[in-house]
Each structure stands twice: as C-alpha cells, then as structure tokens.
Design an enzyme around this catalytic site. Structure first.
Site, short mmCIF file in Angstrom:
data_model
loop_
_atom_site.label_atom_id
_atom_site.label_comp_id
_atom_site.label_asym_id
_atom_site.label_seq_id
_atom_site.Cartn_x
_atom_site.Cartn_y
_atom_site.Cartn_z
N ARG A 83 37.89 19.01 4.84
CA ARG A 83 39.15 19.62 4.56
C ARG A 83 40.07 18.58 4.91
NH1 ARG A 83 38.45 24.89 8.40
NH2 ARG A 83 37.07 23.44 9.47
N ALA A 119 45.05 2.60 14.06
CA ALA A 119 45.79 2.53 12.57
C ALA A 119 44.66 2.81 11.65
CB ALA A 119 46.30 1.03 12.52
N GLU A 121 36.43 18.31 16.41
CA GLU A 121 35.21 18.29 15.39
C GLU A 121 34.67 17.02 15.86
OE1 GLU A 121 35.76 19.58 11.65
OE2 GLU A 121 37.34 20.70 12.07
N VAL A 178 35.50 26.75 15.87
CA VAL A 178 36.14 27.65 17.00
C VAL A 178 35.35 28.42 17.46
CG1 VAL A 178 38.11 28.59 18.32
CG2 VAL A 178 38.57 26.71 16.37
N CYS A 225 42.97 20.88 11.24
CA CYS A 225 44.15 21.28 12.20
C CYS A 225 45.29 20.52 12.04
CB CYS A 225 43.80 20.90 13.70
SG CYS A 225 42.37 22.23 14.19
#
Length: 441
Positions: free
Chosen positions: A328, A253, A156, A12, A261
């Site tokens: 992450r 899907a 991202e 960010v 986030c």
C-alpha cells in the site's frame, strides 16, 4: 484473564489478538472472510510479520486463541470486544467509516450486558462517540456497553516487538470503570499507560503519525539541498539527531514514506482540519513533498540517461518498507507506472512482496526469482526497499550481472567508502555521486 473478541484480522487486529493471547487472555478473532479464517485456524498468518505465525500457533495450541466468522459466537459471554477493522481512504482523503460502523451495529446485536468496546481502528475525532450512539440505539441504554478509544502504534515489520515493548498505551474514555478494565488487560505488557478523554486519544494517533511524516519529508528536503551544496545527508542527520530535542529516529533520507498509515492519516488529518475551517498548510506541504520524493530516482535516471525509452531497468525491493509484504502506497507503484509510461522494460525482485505486488504494479512488469536474475543485462538498477538481503549483497554482483553497473539507491543502502572500492556508478539520496564509468549512455 479476560475473555476478549477482536473484530478484524488485518495487521492491527491480528497482531493485537495474538499479543493479548500471549499474555494470558482468552481471545477469539473474528473476520467475515471464511477462507482466511480457516487458514488462520491452522496457524497460517495471512500477512507477513516476523514472529507472528509462531506466536499464533503457540496460542492456538494452548487454547488461548481461536478464530471464527460468527459474531454471536465471538461476542457470547465476552467481557471486552476490540474493533480493528479498516478505515480506508475516501476519494477526498477523509476516512471511510463504513466498516467500523457496521462492526458497531453487529456488536450491539450480540454483546453481553456490560461489555467494553475498545476501538483500535484509526478514526477521526468524534467517531468513538458516534460508535457509542450507534450501539446505544440498537442495544438500548439498559445494556451497559461502553466505548473506549485505544489507538494502535504498531510498525509493520516490527509489530510483534511494538506490541510488547511500545512507548505508551493510550486509553481514552470518560468512563472510569471501562478505563480501568482496559488498563488491567494491558498491565502484563508493562508499558506506560496514558489515560485521557476519548477525543484526545483519537487525536493523539493522527498527530503522532503526522509529526513522523513531517520529519521524513523534512529530512528529504534537507537531502535535496545537500545534493546541491555538496553536504552529506548522513552526517547532517546524525548531527541533528544528537540533539535530544530532535532525536535520531525518522531522519534517514530516501524516497519517501508509504504504507497503510502515514499517507492515509496525513490526508485524513488535513481533512479534519478543513472541516473545522483550519488550513493545515504545513501538513499539505508534507504530503506534496512526499509525492515528489517518490519519483526522485526517475529524475536522477533521466539526468543520467536523457531518456529511459527501451532501457532494461532492474528493481530491487517492492514493499513500502522491509520485513513486510505490504504494497500500500509503496514507491514502487509510482515508479513502475512512470517507467512503463516512458517505455522502459522493468524486471523486479522482492524477497516477500512479489505476490502482492502483482495486484498493484503494471502488468508489463516482469518478476525475477532472485536478485541476481533481476540484474542480468540491466542498464541500471533502482533499489527501492532496504531489505537486509540487498544491504548485505556483494557489490561485485552489479558489475558481473548488469550490462552497465549503474545504481540508483533510493534507501542509501551502501556506505560510500565501500562503494568507492568497486567499478560501479552510484547515485543515492543527499550524498555525492560515485562514478568509475564513462558518462556515455
């Protein structure tokens, strides 16, 4: 043109600072990591984000962008200071505010009289008022420092695009002068601006991410039903999306959401609700569905093989989404750990994220230099990230390289009509299975 400091150079902070310099502001980005700052001074981005390094170098060269580790240098004669530090998840799911509170204390020491502090970090409702109190306690009431909530909506992998072509810019504050300054800063982007109170601005960020996460978990549950009743999730999703009240976005899907986030913000919003004695059952279900969906390919593989013990399993894609090296909350973490527990041998490949992956995945995972190398002698392959490199690959490779061309596609990368033309066994999400192979394992 404004003189701006940006505290924190993660996704960010760095994208925000570079974008603001691109529209003509003089921006100094601050980070406490000296090695990182020295690298950024050379125009080397610490994160993989398409177009970011090129824009960094351009604005360093024209004098609009600089980097430092020194708070006093960054804040000196600066009109506006952005806070974009991390708010990691505590063990109970709440947001950890240590870094943002520390940034507020440091800013209060060095900020000039009448400075606007713009908080980009995602924080629980009420945090910006707390930041204002911290700053006032150190700087005193005579030094006019006003806090504004300005949540980010960057994805991202497409963050540069989002910075310049976003849907809205939210400005939350009770101070009209501060709101007008932040509006003036952002005018060159030409993005619609919503001015609101500070608490509503904080809530907008959480509510938006929670709603998008809900759409993902919902379509994944519909996909699971489609598999049982013989419907096709892609047709179902398209039919749903044509309804303007629903829209097509986030109706693909797969094996769930990840990243920095959605997982963090859904848990934090659930925690916010519990703090005001509300039980956000819907959001709890969204989180539970996603956790289960991340293991979807494990379930499919067990149905196919019975046991994965000593199976050679190739993995294509490790990052939580394409066009980023961010690991992450990636599904690959859950999947590789479970495969290791089951005694499988894993060889993985990702175009960008393998360096970062080594910090998250089991040490037993072997890394391949190419997708072809990952496939050699594999009993099956898991596709976990929909990189273009995988979507565009020749399906002949699976038959040529693998021991058995058995594919478990967690991102529905291939059109079923295309797959039918090849002697492969193919399992995807919410669609019919395709098999030209013997059912023996």
């Amino acid at each position: 043109m404004y003189k701006i400091a940006v505290v924190g150079t993660g996704y960010v902070g760095l994208v925000t600072g570079v974008a603001l310099s691109e529209i003509g502001h003089q921006v100094t980005c601050l980070d406490i990591d000296k090695a990182k700052v020295e690298s950024m001074k050379l125009g080397i981005s610490p994160i993989y984000e398409p177009g970011l390094s090129e824009m960094m170098k351009k604005n360093i060269d024209n004098g609009n962008l600089s980097f430092t580790t020194n708070y006093e240098q960054a804040c000196k004669e600066t009109q506006v200071i952005y806070i974009a530090v991390g708010t990691p998840e505590n063990e109970d799911g709440s947001a950890n505010l240590y870094f943002i509170e520390q940034a507020a204390k440091d800013i209060a020491k060095y900020a000039s009289d009448y400075t606007v502090v713009v908080v980009k970090s995602t924080v629980p409702v009420g945090t910006n008022n707390k930041i204002q109190e911290i700053i006032n306690a150190i700087a005193g009431e005579k030094r006019k420092i006003k806090v504004v909530s300005n949540p980010e909506f960057l994805r991202e992998g497409s963050a540069i695009y989002d910075a310049f072509y976003g849907d809205r810019i939210v400005i939350g504050t009770q101070d009209e002068v501060a709101a007008n300054i932040v509006e003036k800063i952002n005018e060159p982007f030409g993005i619609p601006i919503l001015k609101t109170d500070i608490k509503s601005a904080e809530m907008i960020k959480y509510a938006a991410n929670a709603f998008l996460a809900t759409k993902i978990s919902f379509i994944n549950e519909i996909a699971n039903i489609c598999e049982k009743v013989g419907a096709d999730i892609e047709s179902v999703g398209k039919g749903m999306g044509l309804d303007q009240r629903i829209g097509t976005m986030f109706l693909n899907a797969g094996i769930g959401y990840g990243g920095s986030c959605f997982p963090k913000d859904t848990k934090a919003l659930s925690k916010i609700a519990s703090h005001v004695d509300l039980d956000f059952n819907l959001l709890k279900s969204v989180i539970q569905v996603n956790a289960k969906q991340q293991q979807k390919l494990i379930y499919l593989a067990l149905e196919r093989f019975g046991s994965l013990y000593k199976k050679n399993i190739a993995i294509l894609g490790l990052s939580f989404k394409p066009n980023t090296d961010d690991m992450r909350e990636a599904a690959s973490i859950v999947i590789t750990k479970e495969l290791e527990h089951m005694g499988a041998y894993v060889k993985a490949y990702d175009p960008i994220a393998m360096k970062n992956a080594k910090e998250y995945l089991p040490s037993s995972v072997e890394y391949a230099a190419t997708k072809e190398e990952a496939l050699v002698d594999a009993d099956c392959v898991f596709i976990l990230t929909e990189w273009d490199e995988f979507k565009d690959m020749s399906l002949n490779l699976f038959n040529e390289k693998m021991k058995q061309p058995i594919i478990f596609d967690g991102r529905n990368c291939f059109d079923l009509n295309r797959v039918e033309g090849y002697p492969i066994e193919y399992y995807s999400i919410g669609r019919r299975n395709i098999s030209y192979l013997s059912t023996s394992s």
